[in-house]
Design an enzyme around this catalytic site. Sequence first.
Site, PDB file in Angstrom:
ATOM      1  CD  GLU A 164      -4.765  -5.643 -26.368  1.00  0.00           C
ATOM      2  OE1 GLU A 164      -3.983  -6.507 -26.769  1.00  0.00           O
ATOM      3  OE2 GLU A 164      -4.886  -4.525 -26.881  1.00  0.00           O
ATOM      4  CG  LEU A 165      -2.278  -7.705 -17.713  1.00  0.00           C
ATOM      5  CD1 LEU A 165      -3.131  -7.197 -16.573  1.00  0.00           C
ATOM      6  CD2 LEU A 165      -1.719  -9.078 -17.419  1.00  0.00           C
ATOM      7  CB  THR A 219      -7.732  -0.701 -22.243  1.00  0.00           C
ATOM      8  OG1 THR A 219      -6.432  -1.218 -22.486  1.00  0.00           O
ATOM      9  CG2 THR A 219      -7.704   0.825 -22.328  1.00  0.00           C
ATOM     10  N   GLY A 232       0.785  -1.242   0.000  1.00  0.00           N
ATOM     11  CA  GLY A 232       0.000   0.000   0.000  1.00  0.00           C
ATOM     12  C   GLY A 232       0.810   1.282   0.000  1.00  0.00           C
ATOM     13  CG  HIS A 251       3.311  -2.257 -15.039  1.00  0.00           C
ATOM     14  ND1 HIS A 251       2.798  -3.451 -14.576  1.00  0.00           N
ATOM     15  CD2 HIS A 251       4.388  -2.576 -15.801  1.00  0.00           C
ATOM     16  CE1 HIS A 251       3.533  -4.449 -15.045  1.00  0.00           C
ATOM     17  NE2 HIS A 251       4.506  -3.944 -15.788  1.00  0.00           N
TER      18      HIS A 251
HETATM   19  C1  GAR Z   1       4.244  -1.381  -7.020  1.00  0.00           C
HETATM   20  O1  GAR Z   1       5.586  -1.486  -7.406  1.00  0.00           O
HETATM   21  C2  GAR Z   1       3.345  -1.387  -8.243  1.00  0.00           C
HETATM   22  O2  GAR Z   1       3.907  -0.727  -9.339  1.00  0.00           O
HETATM   23  C3  GAR Z   1       3.233  -2.857  -8.509  1.00  0.00           C
HETATM   24  O3  GAR Z   1       3.087  -3.437  -7.254  1.00  0.00           O
HETATM   25  C4  GAR Z   1       3.785  -2.638  -6.297  1.00  0.00           C
HETATM   26  C5  GAR Z   1       2.833  -2.324  -5.188  1.00  0.00           C
HETATM   27  O4  GAR Z   1       3.485  -1.656  -4.157  1.00  0.00           O
HETATM   28  N1  GAR Z   1       2.123  -3.139  -9.355  1.00  0.00           N
HETATM   29  C6  GAR Z   1       2.126  -4.125 -10.229  1.00  0.00           C
HETATM   30  O5  GAR Z   1       3.065  -4.892 -10.398  1.00  0.00           O
HETATM   31  C7  GAR Z   1       0.855  -4.245 -11.041  1.00  0.00           C
HETATM   32  N2  GAR Z   1       1.077  -5.016 -12.184  1.00  0.00           N
HETATM   33  P1  GAR Z   1       2.653  -0.884  -3.064  1.00  0.00           P
HETATM   34  O6  GAR Z   1       1.605  -1.873  -2.537  1.00  0.00           O
HETATM   35  O7  GAR Z   1       3.652  -0.539  -2.008  1.00  0.00           O
HETATM   36  O8  GAR Z   1       2.021   0.317  -3.685  1.00  0.00           O
END
Ligand code: GAR
Length: 234
Positions: free
Chosen positions: A165-166, A163, A34, A131
């Site tokens: 598409e992942l 969207t 989070g 991401h």
């Molecule tokens: C972050 O690095 C985010 O970019 C990634 O998960 C982490 C969450 O950290 N998201 C993905 O990989 C989505 N595909 P957080 O819970 O500390 O914000």
Amino acid sequence: MENGRNKGRAPPSATKTMSTRDEARLAILISGRGSNMHSIVDACDSNFLRARVCLVISNNSDSKGLISAREIGLPTKYIDHRIYENRESFDQALLSALKEAKADLILLAGFMRILTPLMIYPFLGRLINIHPSLLPKYPGLNTHQRAIDAGDKEAGATVHFVTPELDKGPVIIQAKVPILSTDTADTLASKILEKEHEIYPLGVQMLIEQRVTLENNEAIMNGSALPAKGISSA
Ligand code: GAR
């Protein structure tokens, strides 16, 4: 990942713009730590964003982010994906909670579930994700190790529209970091995370102020489509 159910059906255009209320209502979906959620909360608290968090949803009851959101008094909801028969019924539960919370914008912040069009289309243009890679490079998981293994000289983070598409939705903003020969996946992840905390509030601000919109699967700013890599943060 293309969802086969929608093949042949034209995607709807972006959903209505946000309400004209003074503060945008943000819903944040998380699965883990989070820290990005906290960067958004801080940006609301400091008035960088004219917004407030109306709901935090987690699919993981042990999520550190869910626990800390409760501790700071945010409205939270735990929706366990495992009790639903399929992705669509889980998404229906998400959708109901988001509608009930009257969310204007939906922010995925480390939400590790693939959403179906059932959840995406009602919020098209108002649903974004962060991401940890320079999309279109490395959609999916293990982005940091994949960048190192490929011998890349730089990596980074991307805020993009969601969207069906992942990890392929139009990019709003990116930030880069150099990859050093001494970097491991962990050191790279923490450098990128710092950038994530900078660019996520910036991307949200652009949406709240309607400086960027989603039209015909493109991110539009000042009447023109943004380049594939979106805006580069300094
Ligand atoms: C972050 O690095 C985010 O970019 C990634 O998960 C982490 C969450 O950290 N998201 C993905 O990989 C989505 N595909 P957080 O819970 O500390 O914000």
